[in-house]
Write a protein that holds these residues in place. Structure first.
Motif, PDB file in Angstrom:
ATOM      1  N   LYS A 114       0.709  -1.223  -0.187  1.00  0.00           N
ATOM      2  CA  LYS A 114      -0.068  -0.116   0.007  1.00  0.00           C
ATOM      3  C   LYS A 114       0.945   1.134  -0.067  1.00  0.00           C
ATOM      4  O   LYS A 114       2.299   1.196   0.241  1.00  0.00           O
ATOM      5  N   GLY A 115       0.241   2.370  -0.289  1.00  0.00           N
ATOM      6  CA  GLY A 115       1.135   3.699  -0.007  1.00  0.00           C
ATOM      7  C   GLY A 115       1.452   3.849   1.233  1.00  0.00           C
ATOM      8  O   GLY A 115       0.904   3.687   2.278  1.00  0.00           O
ATOM      9  N   GLY A 116       2.736   4.732   1.469  1.00  0.00           N
ATOM     10  CA  GLY A 116       3.082   5.004   2.785  1.00  0.00           C
ATOM     11  C   GLY A 116       3.427   3.875   3.654  1.00  0.00           C
ATOM     12  O   GLY A 116       3.654   4.227   5.022  1.00  0.00           O
ATOM     13  N   VAL A 117       3.736   2.493   3.492  1.00  0.00           N
ATOM     14  CA  VAL A 117       4.074   1.618   4.327  1.00  0.00           C
ATOM     15  C   VAL A 117       5.601   1.576   4.547  1.00  0.00           C
ATOM     16  O   VAL A 117       6.090   1.007   5.470  1.00  0.00           O
ATOM     17  N   GLY A 118       6.399   2.396   4.015  1.00  0.00           N
ATOM     18  CA  GLY A 118       7.836   2.338   4.221  1.00  0.00           C
ATOM     19  C   GLY A 118       8.734   1.680   3.083  1.00  0.00           C
ATOM     20  O   GLY A 118       9.832   1.333   3.404  1.00  0.00           O
ATOM     21  N   ALA A 119       8.135   1.482   1.964  1.00  0.00           N
ATOM     22  CA  ALA A 119       8.650   0.914   0.700  1.00  0.00           C
ATOM     23  C   ALA A 119      10.179   1.838   0.506  1.00  0.00           C
ATOM     24  O   ALA A 119      11.201   1.178   0.327  1.00  0.00           O
ATOM     25  N   SER A 120       9.954   2.930   0.526  1.00  0.00           N
ATOM     26  CA  SER A 120      11.191   3.861   0.114  1.00  0.00           C
ATOM     27  C   SER A 120      12.138   3.723   1.237  1.00  0.00           C
ATOM     28  O   SER A 120      13.330   3.747   0.807  1.00  0.00           O
ATOM     29  N   THR A 121      11.864   3.771   2.320  1.00  0.00           N
ATOM     30  CA  THR A 121      12.720   3.604   3.565  1.00  0.00           C
ATOM     31  C   THR A 121      13.529   2.610   3.241  1.00  0.00           C
ATOM     32  O   THR A 121      14.878   2.397   3.651  1.00  0.00           O
ATOM     33  N   ASP A 177       9.398   7.219  -8.152  1.00  0.00           N
ATOM     34  CA  ASP A 177       8.292   7.884  -7.786  1.00  0.00           C
ATOM     35  C   ASP A 177       8.494   9.295  -8.628  1.00  0.00           C
ATOM     36  O   ASP A 177       9.115  10.246  -8.145  1.00  0.00           O
ATOM     37  N   GLN A 196       6.887  -1.516  10.367  1.00  0.00           N
ATOM     38  CA  GLN A 196       6.166  -0.779  11.302  1.00  0.00           C
ATOM     39  C   GLN A 196       5.098  -1.869  12.092  1.00  0.00           C
ATOM     40  O   GLN A 196       3.906  -1.422  12.511  1.00  0.00           O
ATOM     41  N   ILE A 221      10.089  -5.741  10.620  1.00  0.00           N
ATOM     42  CA  ILE A 221      10.562  -4.538  11.261  1.00  0.00           C
ATOM     43  C   ILE A 221       9.675  -3.496  12.217  1.00  0.00           C
ATOM     44  O   ILE A 221       8.731  -3.315  11.742  1.00  0.00           O
ATOM     45  N   PRO A 222      10.169  -3.405  13.401  1.00  0.00           N
ATOM     46  CA  PRO A 222       9.412  -2.792  14.346  1.00  0.00           C
ATOM     47  C   PRO A 222       8.905  -1.281  13.992  1.00  0.00           C
ATOM     48  O   PRO A 222       9.856  -0.674  13.405  1.00  0.00           O
ATOM     49  N   ASP A 263       9.047   2.316  14.667  1.00  0.00           N
ATOM     50  CA  ASP A 263       9.996   3.192  15.826  1.00  0.00           C
ATOM     51  C   ASP A 263       9.896   4.489  15.508  1.00  0.00           C
ATOM     52  O   ASP A 263      10.857   4.996  14.479  1.00  0.00           O
ATOM     53  N   SER A 264       8.823   5.396  15.792  1.00  0.00           N
ATOM     54  CA  SER A 264       8.621   6.459  15.359  1.00  0.00           C
ATOM     55  C   SER A 264      10.090   7.607  15.558  1.00  0.00           C
ATOM     56  O   SER A 264      10.479   8.167  14.744  1.00  0.00           O
ATOM     57  N   ALA A 272      14.601  10.189   9.067  1.00  0.00           N
ATOM     58  CA  ALA A 272      14.096  10.833   7.979  1.00  0.00           C
ATOM     59  C   ALA A 272      14.495  12.435   8.020  1.00  0.00           C
ATOM     60  O   ALA A 272      14.763  13.197   6.969  1.00  0.00           O
ATOM     61  N   ARG A 332      16.740  11.290   0.450  1.00  0.00           N
ATOM     62  CA  ARG A 332      16.179  11.387  -0.844  1.00  0.00           C
ATOM     63  C   ARG A 332      16.132  12.762  -1.180  1.00  0.00           C
ATOM     64  O   ARG A 332      15.453  13.817  -0.489  1.00  0.00           O
TER      65      ARG A 332
HETATM   66  N1  LIG Z   1       9.328   1.070  10.824  1.00  0.00           N
HETATM   67  C1  LIG Z   1       8.989   2.348  10.771  1.00  0.00           C
HETATM   68  N2  LIG Z   1       8.587   2.959  11.971  1.00  0.00           N
HETATM   69  C2  LIG Z   1       8.239   4.215  12.031  1.00  0.00           C
HETATM   70  N3  LIG Z   1       8.075   5.116  10.923  1.00  0.00           N
HETATM   71  C3  LIG Z   1       8.789   4.166   9.886  1.00  0.00           C
HETATM   72  C4  LIG Z   1       9.074   2.759   9.682  1.00  0.00           C
HETATM   73  N4  LIG Z   1       9.128   2.618   8.263  1.00  0.00           N
HETATM   74  C5  LIG Z   1       8.875   3.644   7.666  1.00  0.00           C
HETATM   75  N5  LIG Z   1       8.482   4.811   8.565  1.00  0.00           N
HETATM   76  C6  LIG Z   1       8.069   6.155   8.172  1.00  0.00           C
HETATM   77  O1  LIG Z   1       6.873   6.140   7.428  1.00  0.00           O
HETATM   78  C7  LIG Z   1       6.897   7.163   6.454  1.00  0.00           C
HETATM   79  C8  LIG Z   1       6.539   6.628   5.033  1.00  0.00           C
HETATM   80  O2  LIG Z   1       7.720   6.223   4.549  1.00  0.00           O
HETATM   81  P1  LIG Z   1       8.254   5.863   3.188  1.00  0.00           P
HETATM   82  O3  LIG Z   1       8.254   7.248   2.271  1.00  0.00           O
HETATM   83  O4  LIG Z   1       9.517   5.197   3.046  1.00  0.00           O
HETATM   84  O5  LIG Z   1       6.745   5.051   2.683  1.00  0.00           O
HETATM   85  P2  LIG Z   1       6.837   4.467   1.160  1.00  0.00           P
HETATM   86  O6  LIG Z   1       5.888   3.100   1.198  1.00  0.00           O
HETATM   87  O7  LIG Z   1       7.829   4.840   0.203  1.00  0.00           O
HETATM   88  O8  LIG Z   1       5.481   5.448   0.784  1.00  0.00           O
HETATM   89  P3  LIG Z   1       5.022   6.103  -0.657  1.00  0.00           P
HETATM   90  O9  LIG Z   1       3.561   5.389  -0.720  1.00  0.00           O
HETATM   91  O10 LIG Z   1       4.693   7.667  -0.447  1.00  0.00           O
HETATM   92  O11 LIG Z   1       5.997   6.016  -1.738  1.00  0.00           O
HETATM   93  C9  LIG Z   1       8.384   7.968   6.508  1.00  0.00           C
HETATM   94  O12 LIG Z   1       8.126   9.170   7.340  1.00  0.00           O
HETATM   95  C10 LIG Z   1       9.063   6.930   7.307  1.00  0.00           C
HETATM   96  O13 LIG Z   1      10.057   7.599   8.066  1.00  0.00           O
END
Ligand SMILES: Nc1ncnc2c1ncn2[C@@H]1O[C@H](COP(=O)(O)OP(=O)(O)OP(=O)(O)O)[C@@H](O)[C@H]1O
Ligand SMILES: [Mg+2]
Length: 413
Positions: free
Chosen positions: A168-175, A198, A324, A350-351, A353-354, A361, A409
């Motif tokens: 899904k979007g925003g799950v942390g894929a880019s991270t 992107d 997350q 991966i836990p 951990d904000s 970030a 990024r």
């Molecule tokens: N394990 C984690 N714990 C806490 N925050 C996280 C974790 N992984 C990612 N994040 C945070 O979640 C946010 C979204 O991460 P990211 O941009 O990598 O997601 P994405 O899947 O690439 O989103 P998009 O769909 O916009 O491309 C970022 O602010 C990132 O720091």
């Protein structure tokens, strides 16, 4: 080059096998014509033609073995590759001699034999046969035989493409893409490039795509921003005034160029299902899906796996990881729940951990730079090892990286 291939015809791609042992580089744009004696071999070759690694090759299959081939090529030019099946009874050596009289120089011949073939290998070699495979063959044997005709003569090894995509979007894929690429570059000392796909909102590859026809290694080198000794980011300014609706093949030449110089290319693919994202995923050497531990992510992961597995029947299935996990107060489906539905376990969890991820970030840093000994840093290294097939055989270097902080990024451009 003649090879004796002993294999089990029922063999399935093994998702635990080390990758480096059986890496098959995609074949270039070549014509391949096969002449079969049995329907089973014809079916295996047809299905090989659907494999991502032969996506550029033009493959046709006819029945009739060497006799039909001689017939056909007495009036038409020969293709880049001829695949011939022997049925063990006809005299393949006499057939090859006759074929040689109508064969254009440069055409390569692959013979698929039976365990009872009488023809000695050295006689086949003398007749210029490029590869000999003992049947029965499965599609992957055919893919391997055809691709290795071209990759074996290549002076440079071709780079591996790893695609990371969110369920899904925003799950942390880019991270995860960036942190894993960082581990590949730094800890595994394998030069890697992260490409943020992107196009509208990321650091962008857009300019490279728009100038794809003039793209060569030199131009590509200029577009690459060096982030550390072993890691670069393909960076170009994002431009929202364009519409990012590409033809499915828009990226082919960029990846072909990059593969020549970069051992590992990590693609950060946005969560969207379009012709080009699907093509990139299907064409990647390995795929990592990133999911959050909830129902929508579970459903999407399962659907993506089903589609990708059927489009890549000769590859190990895509890998996935959970991100997350254990977010306070959020009910979740744990790794066991995912495994039950998806039938393969996640390669990592991966836990949430904000603090850690938020600091990274905001500072434009990798998790490893914030804390080299953190469990999550080790998890990223394990994912890197799993995706590249490389063990932890190299001692990580010290943490003083000249431009480390610049790697985020956008910060590299
Ligand atoms: N394990 C984690 N714990 C806490 N925050 C996280 C974790 N992984 C990612 N994040 C945070 O979640 C946010 C979204 O991460 P990211 O941009 O990598 O997601 P994405 O899947 O690439 O989103 P998009 O769909 O916009 O491309 C970022 O602010 C990132 O720091
Ligand atoms: Mg992203």
């Amino acid at each position: 080059m003649i090879k004796h291939v002993q294999k089990n015809p029922d063999q399935q791609p093994d998702d635990t096998a080390p990758l480096t042992d059986d890496y098959i580089a995609p074949a270039p744009r070549v014509s391949v014509q096969a002449y079969c004696e049995t329907e089973a071999t014809a079916a295996a070759i047809r299905s090989a033609g659907e494999d991502r690694r032969l996506a550029k090759a033009h493959l046709t299959v006819k029945m009739g073995g060497v006799a039909t081939a001689i017939d056909v090529y007495s009036s038409v030019p020969t293709p880049n590759v001829i695949v011939l099946e022997t049925n063990g009874t006809n005299d393949i050596l006499a057939g090859l001699d006759e074929l040689a009289t109508v064969c254009d120089p440069g055409t390569r011949v692959v013979v698929i034999g039976t365990p009872h073939d009488a023809a000695p290998y050295r006689e086949l070699v003398r007749r210029g046969v490029s590869d000999y495979v003992i049947g029965p063959v499965n599609p992957l044997d055919v893919v391997r035989a055809i691709c290795s005709l071209f990759s074996a003569s290549e002076a440079v090894a071709l780079g591996r493409i790893i695609a990371v995509v969110g369920a899904k979007g925003g799950v942390g894929a880019s991270t995860i893409a960036h942190n894993v690429a960082w581990a590949i570059g730094r800890d595994l000392a394998m030069d890697s490039v992260v490409i943020d796909l992107d196009l509208a909102f990321g650091t962008g590859i857009a300019n490279a795509v728009f100038s794809a026809e003039r793209l060569d290694t030199t131009v590509m080198e200029r577009l690459l921003a060096k982030c550390s000794d072993h890691l670069s980011l393909l960076a170009a300014p994002a431009a929202l005034d364009r519409v990012y609706d590409f033809a499915a093949e828009a990226f082919d030449s960029i990846f072909d160029t990059l593969r020549l110089t970069t051992p590992c290319i990590v693609l950060d693919i946005p969560h969207q299902w379009s012709a080009w994202t699907k093509r990139i995923l299907v064409g990647a050497d390995d795929i990592l899906i990133v999911a959050e531990p909830d129902l929508a992510n579970l459903r999407n992961t399962k659907n993506m796996l089903t589609i990708l597995k059927s489009a890549r029947p000769n590859d190990r299935p895509p890998l996935y990881c959970l991100n997350q996990v254990r977010m306070p107060k959020r009910p979740e489906i744990d790794a066991r729940g995912f495994t039950k539905t998806i039938e393969i376990p996640p390669i990592a969890s991966i836990p949430f951990d904000s603090r850690l991820f938020g600091t990274a970030a905001n500072n434009g840093q990798m998790i490893a730079e914030i804390s080299a000994s953190h469990r999550t840093t080790k998890t990223f290294l394990q994912i890197a090892q799993r995706l590249t097939g490389r063990g932890d055989n190299k001692k990580p270097r010290g943490s003083s990286l000249g431009r480390a902080a610049a790697f985020s990024r956008g910060a590299c451009a």
